[in-house]
Design an enzyme around this catalytic site. Structure first.
Site, PDB file in Angstrom:
ATOM      1  N   SER A 189      40.643  41.632  42.091  1.00 25.55           N
ATOM      2  CA  SER A 189      42.055  41.443  42.334  1.00 25.55           C
ATOM      3  C   SER A 189      42.579  42.143  43.583  1.00 25.55           C
ATOM      4  O   SER A 189      43.644  41.807  44.069  1.00 25.55           O
ATOM      5  CB  SER A 189      42.847  41.957  41.135  1.00 25.55           C
ATOM      6  N   LYS A 194      47.067  48.921  47.754  1.00 25.18           N
ATOM      7  CA  LYS A 194      47.258  47.770  46.859  1.00 25.18           C
ATOM      8  C   LYS A 194      48.640  47.898  46.236  1.00 25.18           C
ATOM      9  O   LYS A 194      49.062  49.009  45.865  1.00 25.18           O
ATOM     10  CB  LYS A 194      46.167  47.811  45.773  1.00 25.18           C
ATOM     11  N   SER A 203      37.377  44.786  40.495  1.00 19.82           N
ATOM     12  CA  SER A 203      38.449  44.405  41.423  1.00 19.82           C
ATOM     13  C   SER A 203      38.424  45.103  42.773  1.00 19.82           C
ATOM     14  O   SER A 203      39.183  44.738  43.664  1.00 19.82           O
ATOM     15  CB  SER A 203      39.821  44.627  40.770  1.00 19.82           C
TER      16      SER A 203
END
Lengths: 537, 506
Positions: free
Chosen positions: A172, A97, A196
């Site tokens: 996310s 990420k 997330s």
């Protein structure tokens, strides 16, 4: 035997689970360079329609893969003991990420304000992956500063869900979830502050785990809410998730909140056999919290979860209803604590030292202009919320009260553990992935989708989402919540669920978007959003 | 300038109420929350930085244990209470010298609270209550410069960013400018005794700020508070506060309302000036630092810290006067630094049972030895405990002087030689024959030689001019290079001269 001269078979390498890739690397049937190439080729062809990636450095990845191959060759020459000494992730591509620092590379956190910033240091998890011999494939898309549940809040455009390219992957960590679901990476790292990792894992039909707070060092991870953030793995199966967790977990002296709790080696030896895995469920006491089957939950999702729970029960688990009475306050509490911490964590983005810098007169004007242009609307909303909650005269009513409620939420779980329950089973999300733009106009509706995952962060517990079936052709995740530091037990249960559902029909369903992606013809998610007229938010 | 009749007149009408905040840079090897070395004055800008003290994305703080210990030790030295658990808080404000946009500080659980500091003033002993001492990180340093292209710019040096800083805050107990200075001086001594800080004001290691307000004599209500900054020496602390008292008194006399302000001290002009109005007090939105777990102060750890705190200057001063019989003045000089005081006490201990009294040792420590050390200031031996002359060696020399076995002058010479050569002063006395000629026969030989060499003076004496004896004594002293006692020489000389006269008279 894999024919290495056949490009189609080589591409198929990317469909293997990481543990199968690791086996092929050890026998010499595949090389790390080939593995990397197989994934890089897919990303190049298919990511236009997916937009899971923000940064892929082909030359850097290839060089790292070659180094892995050199080590592999030496180990193979040195004999079986040397090969066995390699970490299971050796030579395996990993997606990160884009809030995880990689020395010399970009780290945008999905934000305009970090455009141009290059991290001068590796995050702890990056170091650990390097020392395991993993090959860092690239950086994945995310909601700006991890604030969001759909990846639509990325400053660099949204990511599509491989199951339906007109839908969000969740967030996310949507880029990491989508990349793993689309076979762009066998495993990926995300962060989970309120769901997330688990929620996008649920929406993309992959495994995603948030470890116990303090299990994985946050050093080098762009902070959203320091007391809630935790790094964790995505994978297409439970064993791979466990291996990735093993690589990154453990005390780091540079993160004072990382705990000196030993990392169990059992993470690397989850049963390969489904029979053995299923037997781990026998006699296990599972708590089903009545508060998690919330009003407004999609019936299809509730049905899949109940069916999964029935499966666990028929494998010998004892399922009982439990109560987590303060669940209702989780959302409100979270939306005070997380924005409050974020309002301070994001104060450093002032345009003075790195990233976007907009000059507009004096220092204050520069600051306002940089932040005004650098942050998106959701980030601004949360900074305002958090600043307000911490303000003189409001602190006690908001932040002070939220901290007290947080203690109560933790006590709810403690009471459940004290009653002898081994794990809590619940939905990961009350619904399936939604269409682009569907919840952008209503932030609270978006926030509500995290209602089943937020309390786990508030209590600092480990939680995992595993695929449990489909509702309307879209994946539904089952969430398992464990005791503090009980990741191994939780992963064994998750592996048990995986084993008892191994033959389920839904497991054979390929994400329908993959065909269009493979053809390289899908419009970009940004184009889809623009077509919806929802792209200028 | 400001008050007719000056400070004295202002003080007859108004009572100053002063609280003092001191920021002291702690004496640690590394910064507060990272491993960066604490920068010396000579370091090039931005050479002592890392992701943590630059506030880069993802960097996290780690507490410097030594810094915590130094604050705890200071708190204990001030008799303060140490809480069983404490924590850090974020103080949120925005400025280019603050790379994270917040400062990690302590809000409601300081490492030390409710202490006392007692110190001497011209009006006698005073005690001030210490409200709290807490630990925080320093900001970066801003340098305002003109660039080669002529533009003005503010440059940021992050070497200071994250340096450990202790803030010590008094209750508003200080009542005069002199008391403020004396408080700061005594606090500096305590910080240095404890080893918490070098506390050089000129080098910014100790920064003093004062909150000054006035109220009419006899009134209880507090007046409007003005914060005074930029006082870079003890002298400027006293001058700035005295100025501020007069300025406020003049304003109050004129019926003006004082504004709550921060004012800076202009040393050159001798005035305070407005830096900013504080009408809207800033909201720092303090909240507990989530990146650092709470800190529990383990009793065994605290006991270890307490055991290492030396006896403090006030207690030593009292003991020197009360037990050792020194004057308060000498006691003050000997306790001005811990090295001096420790050296003195070691010498006194070594002199036990000898003729060297504490008073005599005090004179030599504060006199000749201090002179040698000061002359070597800036070199490795330029400190009282680093001259190469140990406390026992000094005590031995002082004992020789007190016994009359070496003259004061020769003892000084022996000390100077010892400083140069590294020998023990007593050994120098021996080797160079600087000791007194104790033997009358040996002295007689010298006297006879002088008489023989100076027939004219002898003749003068005999002719009835006794002052000629003085000349002859001087000659003997010169010949013996100060090793003889002038009184004894005179006795021996006169005995010889008178004997010869008597003989000739016969």
């Amino acid at each position: 035997m894999i024919d290495r001269d056949d490009p189609i078979v080589t591409t198929d390498l990317a469909r293997l689970p990481a543990h199968a890739m690791a086996a092929a690397l050890r026998t010499g049937e595949a090389s790390a360079t080939e593995l990397a190439a197989a994934h890089l080729d897919r990303i190049e062809t298919e990511d236009g329609g997916l937009h899971a990636w923000l940064h892929v450095d082909r030359a850097g990845v290839t060089a790292a893969a070659r180094e892995s191959d050199v080590v592999l060759a030496r180990a193979r020459a040195d004999g079986p003991a040397a090969l066995a000494g390699l970490h299971p992730l050796h030579g395996i591509p990993v997606a990160l990420k884009d809030l995880i620092s990689v020395r010399g590379g970009p780290v945008t956190a999905g934000s305009r304000i970090l455009a141009g910033y290059r991290a001068p240091y590796d995050a702890h998890v990056t170091e650990r992956l390097r020392s395991a011999g993993a090959v860092i494939l690239g950086k994945t898309n995310m909601d700006e500063f991890a604030m969001g549940s759909s990846t639509e809040h990325s400053a660099y455009g949204p990511t599509a869900n491989p199951w339906d390219l007109e839908r969000v992957p969740g967030g996310s960590s949507g880029g990491s979830a989508a990349a793993v679901a689309a076979h762009h990476a066998p495993v990926a790292l995300g962060t989970d502050t309120g769901g997330s990792i688990r929620q996008p894992a649920s929406h993309c039909g992959v495994v995603g785990m948030k470890p116990t707070y303090g299990r994985v060092s946050r050093y080098g991870i762009v902070a959203f809410a320091s007391s809630l953030d935790q790094v964790g793995p995505f994978a297409r199966d439970v064993r791979d998730a466990a291996a990735l967790l093993h690589a990154i977990a453990g005390r780091d002296d540079r993160d004072s909140t990382s705990a000196p709790v030993p990392v169990p080696d059992g993470l690397l030896s989850l049963p390969a056999s489904d029979d053995e895995a299923a037997s781990a469920l026998r006699g296990v006491r599972l708590g089903l919290p009545r508060e998690y089957f919330v009003e407004g939950m999609e019936p299809g999702v509730a049905a899949v979860v109940r069916e999964a729970v029935d499966g666990l029960r028929s494998a010998g688990a004892i399922v009982e209803e439990v109560s987590l009475p303060h669940t209702d306050y989780g959302l409100a509490t979270y939306y005070i604590v997380a924005p409050a911490e974020a309002s301070a964590n994001l104060a450093r983005y002032d345009g003075i030292r790195y990233g976007l810098s907009v000059r507009d007169g004096d220092v204050l004007a520069d600051y306002l202009a940089t932040r005004g242009r650098g942050f998106g609307p959701e980030v601004k909303r949360r900074i305002i919320l958090g600043t307000y909650a911490l303000s003189a005269g409001y602190y006690d009513a908001f932040y002070g009260t939220a901290q007290k409620v947080r203690t109560l939420i933790r006590a709810d779980f403690d009471a459940v553990w004290a009653s002898g329950v081994d794990a809590v089973v619940a939905p990961t999300s009350p619904g399936v992935a939604w269409r682009f733009g569907e919840k952008l106009d209503d932030p609270v509706a978006m926030y509500l989708t995290d209602v089943c995952t937020l309390p786990v962060n508030m209590a600092g517990l480990p939680g995992i989402s595993v695929p449990a079936g489909l509702s309307g052709g879209l994946p539904v995740g089952l969430q398992l919540i464990g005791r503090p530091w009980g990741e191994l037990e939780l992963l064994r249960l998750a592996r048990g669920h995986e084993a008892v559902t191994a033959a389920a029909a839904w497991r054979t369903v390929e994400p329908p978007g993959l065909a269009a992606l493979r053809a390289g013809e899908a419009p970009t998610p940004a184009e889809r959003v623009a077509a919806l007229g929802a792209g200028d938010r | 300038m400001p008050y007719p009749g000056g400070l004295e007149a202002a003080l007859t009408r108004y009572e100053p109420v002063i609280g003092i905040e001191v920021h002291a840079q702690l004496r640690t090897a590394s910064k507060m929350f990272c491993g960066c070395a604490v920068a010396g004055d000579d370091a090039a800008p931005n050479t002592r930085t890392c992701p943590v003290c630059l506030g880069l994305p993802g960097a996290l703080p780690v507490i410097n244990r030594r810094a915590v210990e130094l604050v705890l030790a200071t708190g204990m030295a001030l008799g303060a209470t140490v809480p069983p658990a404490t924590r850090w808080d974020r103080k949120n404000y925005v400025y280019p010298d603050l790379p994270k946009g917040y400062q990690i500080s302590q809000y409601d659980l300081p490492l030390a609270s409710d202490g006392l500091l007692t110190f001497d003033t011209s009006a006698g002993e005073r005690t001030v209550r210490i409200r709290r001492a807490h630990l925080e990180e320093d900001t970066a340093r801003l340098v305002h410069a003109t660039l080669p292209d002529g533009r003005n710019a503010s440059l940021v040096d992050f070497d200071r960013s994250g340096m450990p800083l202790m803030e010590i805050v008094t209750e508003p107990d200080v009542r005069s400018a002199e008391e403020a200075r004396r408080y700061a001086e005594e606090l500096q001594r305590v910080l240095r005794y404890v080893g918490a800080s070098d506390a050089e004001m000129e080098r910014g290691q100790m920064r003093v700020e004062a909150n000054v307000s006035l109220r009419p004599r006899g009134s209880v209500a507090l007046g409007t508070r003005v914060e005074v900054k930029n006082m870079n020496s003890f002298r400027s602390v006293e001058r700035a506060i005295a100025f501020e008292i007069e300025r406020q008194a003049a304003a109050l006399d004129a019926g003006e309302a004082l504004r709550q302000q921060t004012r800076g001290w202009d040393e050159a002009r001798g005035v305070t000036y407005v830096m900013r109005d504080k009408e809207d007090s800033e909201d720092y939105r303090y909240f507990p630092e989530p990146d650092l777990p709470p800190l529990r102060t383990d009793p065994a750890w605290l006991a270890g810290i307490r055991a290492r705190i030396p006896e403090l200057p006030a207690s030593r001063r009292a003991r020197y006067v009360g037990t050792l019989g020194l004057s308060p003045h000498d006691a003050g000089i000997l306790t001005s630094t811990r090295e001096t005081s420790d050296f003195f006490e070691a010498a006194v201990a070594a002199a036990e049972g000898s003729a060297a009294t504490p008073k005599a040792i005090a004179n030599w420590v504060a006199g000749e030895l201090a002179r040698l050390a000061n002359a070597a200031a800036g070199t490795p031996r330029g400190r009282i405990d680093r001259t190469g002359i140990g406390p026992a060696e000094l005590a031995a020399l002082v004992a020789l002087v007190e016994d009359g076995r070496v003259s004061g002058t020769n003892a000084k010479e022996a000390l100077a030689v010892a400083f140069e050569t590294g020998e023990a002063p007593a050994a120098v006395v021996e080797a160079r024959g600087l000791g007194r000629i104790a033997d009358d026969d040996a002295l007689g030989v010298e006297v006879d030689a002088v008489l023989a060499a100076n027939p004219a003076a002898v003749a003068d004496y005999r002719a009835g001019r006794p002052q000629a004896a003085g000349f002859l004594v001087g000659q003997v002293m010169r010949r013996t290079q100060g090793r003889a006692d002038a009184v004894v020489v005179r006795e021996v000389l006169l005995a010889r001269l008178d004997a010869t006269v008597a003989e000739e008279d016969r």
